[in-house]
Structure formats: C-alpha cells, structure tokens
Design an enzyme around this catalytic site. Structure first.
Site, PDB file in Angstrom:
ATOM      1  N   LYS A 119      34.888 -25.059  36.660  1.00  0.00           N
ATOM      2  CA  LYS A 119      35.266 -24.292  37.836  1.00  0.00           C
ATOM      3  C   LYS A 119      34.885 -25.041  39.107  1.00  0.00           C
ATOM      4  O   LYS A 119      35.656 -25.097  40.071  1.00  0.00           O
ATOM      5  CB  LYS A 119      34.583 -22.920  37.816  1.00  0.00           C
ATOM      6  CG  LYS A 119      34.947 -22.052  39.026  1.00  0.00           C
ATOM      7  CD  LYS A 119      34.158 -20.769  39.085  1.00  0.00           C
ATOM      8  CE  LYS A 119      32.769 -20.996  39.629  1.00  0.00           C
ATOM      9  NZ  LYS A 119      32.059 -19.736  39.950  1.00  0.00           N
ATOM     10  N   SER A 120      33.689 -25.611  39.130  1.00  0.00           N
ATOM     11  CA  SER A 120      33.213 -26.316  40.323  1.00  0.00           C
ATOM     12  C   SER A 120      34.117 -27.485  40.671  1.00  0.00           C
ATOM     13  O   SER A 120      34.456 -27.699  41.841  1.00  0.00           O
ATOM     14  CB  SER A 120      31.781 -26.803  40.103  1.00  0.00           C
ATOM     15  OG  SER A 120      30.909 -25.727  39.880  1.00  0.00           O
ATOM     16  N   GLY A 154      33.064 -16.872  45.016  1.00  0.00           N
ATOM     17  CA  GLY A 154      32.161 -17.326  46.060  1.00  0.00           C
ATOM     18  C   GLY A 154      32.567 -18.648  46.660  1.00  0.00           C
ATOM     19  O   GLY A 154      32.389 -18.882  47.866  1.00  0.00           O
ATOM     20  N   ARG A 195      27.470 -10.690  49.105  1.00  0.00           N
ATOM     21  CA  ARG A 195      26.828 -12.009  49.174  1.00  0.00           C
ATOM     22  C   ARG A 195      26.893 -12.527  50.619  1.00  0.00           C
ATOM     23  O   ARG A 195      27.913 -12.389  51.293  1.00  0.00           O
ATOM     24  CB  ARG A 195      27.510 -12.977  48.206  1.00  0.00           C
ATOM     25  CG  ARG A 195      27.427 -12.509  46.770  1.00  0.00           C
ATOM     26  CD  ARG A 195      28.279 -13.335  45.829  1.00  0.00           C
ATOM     27  NE  ARG A 195      27.774 -14.688  45.661  1.00  0.00           N
ATOM     28  CZ  ARG A 195      28.319 -15.585  44.831  1.00  0.00           C
ATOM     29  NH1 ARG A 195      29.392 -15.245  44.121  1.00  0.00           N
ATOM     30  NH2 ARG A 195      27.809 -16.789  44.736  1.00  0.00           N
ATOM     31  N   GLN A 238      26.584 -24.254  48.376  1.00  0.00           N
ATOM     32  CA  GLN A 238      28.017 -24.127  48.660  1.00  0.00           C
ATOM     33  C   GLN A 238      28.304 -24.150  50.155  1.00  0.00           C
ATOM     34  O   GLN A 238      29.366 -24.610  50.578  1.00  0.00           O
ATOM     35  CB  GLN A 238      28.571 -22.849  48.033  1.00  0.00           C
ATOM     36  CG  GLN A 238      28.643 -22.899  46.513  1.00  0.00           C
ATOM     37  CD  GLN A 238      29.160 -21.611  45.919  1.00  0.00           C
ATOM     38  OE1 GLN A 238      29.383 -20.624  46.623  1.00  0.00           O
ATOM     39  NE2 GLN A 238      29.345 -21.598  44.616  1.00  0.00           N
ATOM     40  N   SER A 284      20.139 -27.057  44.524  1.00  0.00           N
ATOM     41  CA  SER A 284      21.276 -27.435  43.674  1.00  0.00           C
ATOM     42  C   SER A 284      21.885 -28.761  44.118  1.00  0.00           C
ATOM     43  O   SER A 284      23.112 -28.893  44.264  1.00  0.00           O
ATOM     44  CB  SER A 284      22.343 -26.332  43.660  1.00  0.00           C
ATOM     45  OG  SER A 284      21.794 -25.111  43.227  1.00  0.00           O
ATOM     46  N   ASP A 336      22.666 -22.393  37.202  1.00  0.00           N
ATOM     47  CA  ASP A 336      23.692 -21.630  36.482  1.00  0.00           C
ATOM     48  C   ASP A 336      23.403 -21.560  34.989  1.00  0.00           C
ATOM     49  O   ASP A 336      24.003 -20.735  34.283  1.00  0.00           O
ATOM     50  CB  ASP A 336      25.080 -22.230  36.712  1.00  0.00           C
ATOM     51  CG  ASP A 336      25.723 -21.732  38.001  1.00  0.00           C
ATOM     52  OD1 ASP A 336      25.154 -20.820  38.636  1.00  0.00           O
ATOM     53  OD2 ASP A 336      26.785 -22.248  38.377  1.00  0.00           O
ATOM     54  N   LYS A 390      23.549 -14.693  43.654  1.00  0.00           N
ATOM     55  CA  LYS A 390      24.804 -15.029  42.978  1.00  0.00           C
ATOM     56  C   LYS A 390      25.620 -13.755  42.733  1.00  0.00           C
ATOM     57  O   LYS A 390      25.513 -12.779  43.476  1.00  0.00           O
ATOM     58  CB  LYS A 390      24.480 -15.756  41.672  1.00  0.00           C
ATOM     59  CG  LYS A 390      23.775 -17.102  41.864  1.00  0.00           C
ATOM     60  CD  LYS A 390      24.728 -18.178  42.313  1.00  0.00           C
ATOM     61  CE  LYS A 390      24.085 -19.549  42.296  1.00  0.00           C
ATOM     62  NZ  LYS A 390      25.036 -20.629  42.604  1.00  0.00           N
ATOM     63  N   LYS A 434      36.192 -14.434  34.479  1.00  0.00           N
ATOM     64  CA  LYS A 434      35.924 -15.105  35.746  1.00  0.00           C
ATOM     65  C   LYS A 434      35.967 -16.613  35.589  1.00  0.00           C
ATOM     66  O   LYS A 434      36.465 -17.329  36.459  1.00  0.00           O
ATOM     67  CB  LYS A 434      34.565 -14.661  36.284  1.00  0.00           C
ATOM     68  CG  LYS A 434      34.189 -15.241  37.645  1.00  0.00           C
ATOM     69  CD  LYS A 434      32.868 -14.670  38.115  1.00  0.00           C
ATOM     70  CE  LYS A 434      32.389 -15.303  39.408  1.00  0.00           C
ATOM     71  NZ  LYS A 434      33.202 -14.919  40.577  1.00  0.00           N
TER      72      LYS A 434
END
Length: 431
Positions: A19-20, A91, A119, A166, A191, A307, A334, A404
C-alpha cells in the site's frame, strides 16, 4: 552418524502489493510529465480511494486489460481547478494530497470517513501555511481540510514529525513542484524507513533530494518525469504469514521481499529471529521457519516498523517469557489507538498486559475464548488471526475490515493454514 531432519517444505504466500509503495507511486506518477506504468499495484479499499481522489484532482488513470497494470497520465505540475476530494479511510490520501494541491492552483476541500476525521492533520496544515498556502481545518485540527492554492515558493521549513512520518512524506513529494527549492528540517522523526522509501521513489521519478545535514532534507524544484515501476509485495502484510510460520513450525516464503526491498517492515523477520525462528533472506525473497518455540524475555524498539508491532504483540502470549515493545507512541494515532486496542483484546483473552505512553508488555499465558474488537482496523483483524492458529478460540467482530489493504486475506491464510477458519459473511463478500 546423526541424521539432521530436512526443513519443512516452504509454503509460498501470495502477498499483494505494498500500500505504501502503491500510493506514493500513484502520487508521483500523477505529478510527473508523461505516462507512467505501475505494475502489480495493490487493489484495496485504501488504494482505490487514493486513485479516485487523484481522479477528482484531474489525473487520468487507466487499468490495463492485459496484466492489470495502472497507466497514469501525469499533470506535470500540481492540480488546477476546484473540487471536493473524498479520502474515505485512507490516511495517506489525507496527508499526501493536500501538499500536492497546495503546489497547484484552485480550491480543494479534503474530507473523509468518521474514522479518518478523528486523525489529526493540524501539523500538516500548519506546515502548508508557513509555506504560504491558505489552509483551513475542521474543529481540533481535523478534516475537512480546505486548501486555497496559488502555488508555493519554497524556502526553509521546520517540521515536527513525532505524530506521523506521513506529514513529512507529503511535503517531500510536493517539494519538486514548488517554484523554488525547499529545505525541510525535521524534529524527532518517527518511522524513518517510510521516509527513506519516499525519497527512493522520488528519485526514480527524477527528483533531486539530498540530506542537507542530520535531520534535514534539501529538494530542488526539478518537477518529475514519468517512470515505470513494479510494486513490491506489502511487507507489513507479509508479517502475518511470517509470524504464522514461527507459530506453527512451518516454513513460509514471501517472494519479492529480498535484500533490495524499499520497505523497512521486512525487518520484522529479524524480530522473529530474536524470538527463535530461523530466517533466510535472499536477493528476491524472505523465508521464516518456525522451530517450535517462541522465545520471549526481551524488549524491542519497533518504532521504525510500528505497523508490525501488533503482529508480535498478538502472538506474544505464546512466548516463554514476557515481551516488551516500545517506541510505538505514534501508533496511538493510526486507524485506532493501536496500543490500547491490542491491550484490551489481550486482556479480554485473559492475558496480562501492561502499557505506557509508547510501550506494551505482554505476559505469556493461556487464552480464553473471546470476540476480537477490530475497531475497523485491518491490522488488528489480521494479527489476531495469526494467534488463532494456535488457540482456535477467537472470532473477529469485523472480519471484512481486512479489505482496507488485503481483501483476500482470509482466503489466502486459509489456503496456507487450513486450520484457520474462513469467516462468514462480510469478509467473504469483500474478497
């Protein structure tokens, strides 16, 4: 002569794309000059929400009939126009797309689900204002976020990334579109592997990024050029299959996650090695083999791979001594407060669990039957599915939330480990 038993035959897990990587590559291709081809992208709720949001910003994305690759015709700049952009639960959409919009021209409003609205986006909005954008947020610095864009000049900006990397990644990816260069100075970056991933992908699309000094990134206003990219399997998702190998004494291989992987979460295999599993990394795969024992009695900083902390915490009751995971305070912000959600579920199983602001300690012990509260969080559902391989007494209140990031998770887990029951209803319908 002593006969050494042969290792079990490895099961090959079919893990979908990251996904990232998918969402970062989508944004970079959307901002680039020309048409990019993204092969093996993740098709899930989050990535499709991100793709649709880019479409609402004027980006043309087409799926190939032959191999499912996505062909992205870039804008060559920031978006222009007006629009109300729906981010759903994603997100990354709420944090990556507003900086892209601010580098363009027009009025854009970013909204999302109730879960996403809870969030924070205030640090991102503040950073964009300091670059000259007009930005408004909802109450308490949340969505909806409105950007009135007239392009950004660049300059120097200090960013606090304690809450989420992010925010920094979103600013970095927009930086080549600014009228002048951008120097980002970062305080307390969490991260870091995700930021390294962002920078590596930016360079593949022609950006020039340099570490100006410890904690600083200098980005030149080069724009982007189209690039073709094959998306790696998702290393966070791979953690559930690798942990399952450690628990069951089986051997599981995930192709596509070799030494050259861009994803920091491949380091979860090293944590499993500390816990007693055998790990083998090659140029193009990672394999974990269980030894029949899950070792505890150690503490591990999983801040850079947060994660995957839930995967370890969920199986920790089966270890031979307590396990402490720390450095994960940002996981409270998260999809759910992940520290608290994991702790409450473990306590519901009868497992002693202690927590603090940025840590959790799980003590070994027997589990009682329980219904796992997923909090619409895909990673909680998948992590506790691994524990259920050994306990067989857990059910999920929302098995379909895995859509998701991996709509077919339960089917693939059942294929490799038939003892894992297929959930009824929502999960099967979402696959």
């Amino acid at each position: 002569m002593t006969t050494v038993p042969a290792p079990p035959e490895a099961l090959h897990a079919r893990v979908p794309g990251s996904k990232s990587l998918t969402n970062r590559a989508l944004l970079l291709a959307a901002a680039a000059e020309g048409t990019s081809v993204l092969t093996a992208p993740l098709v899930s709720d989050d990535t499709m929400a991100f793709r649709q949001a880019l479409g609402d910003l004027g980006v043309r994305i087409r799926s190939s009939d032959d191999d499912g690759a996505w062909q992205v015709t870039g804008l060559g700049r920031g978006p222009r126009g007006t629009g109300r952009i729906w981010c759903a639960d994603a997100g990354t959409a709420a944090r990556f797309l507003p900086p892209l919009a601010a580098a363009g021209h027009g009025d854009f409003v970013f909204t999302g689900s109730d879960q996403l609205t809870a969030r924070p986006v205030a640090p991102l909005a503040d950073a964009l204002r300091r670059l000259g954008a007009q930005v408004d947020t909802g109450p308490d610095g949340t969505l909806p976020l409105r950007v009135h864009a007239e392009g950004l000049d660049g300059g120097e900006l200090e960013v606090d990334s304690r809450l989420s990397s992010q925010f920094l990644s979103g600013l970095l990816m927009a930086a080549p579109l600014l009228r002048g260069g951008l120097l980002l100075k970062v305080r307390e970056l969490v991260s870091r592997p995700y930021v390294d991933m962002t920078i590596a992908l930016m360079r593949q699309f022609g950006a020039e990024v340099a570490e100006d000094a410890p904690g600083g990134f200098a980005v030149r206003p080069t724009g982007y050029r189209a690039a073709d990219l094959r998306i790696e399997p998702d290393a966070s998702t791979a953690s559930y299959f690798l942990a399952a190998a450690a628990l069951t004494g089986r051997s599981v291989t995930v192709p596509g996650l070799g030494h050259g992987s861009l994803q920091g979460d491949v380091r979860f295999a090293e944590v499993l090695e500390r816990a007693g599993a055998r790990v083998r990394r090659t140029e193009d795969a990672v394999t974990v083999t269980g030894t029949g024992t899950l070792r505890g009695g150690f503490a591990v900083d999983m801040g850079d791979i947060s994660d995957t902390f839930m995967t370890l915490a969920a199986i920790a009751p089966l270890a031979d001594a307590p396990l402490t995971i720390h450095g994960i305070g940002h996981a409270r912000l998260k999809e759910s407060d992940r520290i608290e959600a994991v702790a409450r579920n473990l306590r519901a199983l009868g497992v002693r669990t202690d927590t603090g602001r940025d840590w959790i300690t799980v003590h070994p012990g027997a589990t009682s039957p329980a219904r796992i509260a997923c909090h619409r969080d895909h990673r909680i559902a998948m992590a506790f599915s691994v524990l259920n391989l050994r306990t067989g007494n857990l059910t999920l209140d929302d098995p379909g939330c895995v859509a998701k990031t991996f709509p077919g998770f339960h089917e693939e887990f059942h294929r490799l480990f038939p003892v894992h029951p297929l959930p009824a209803g929502p999960a099967r319908a979402s696959a």
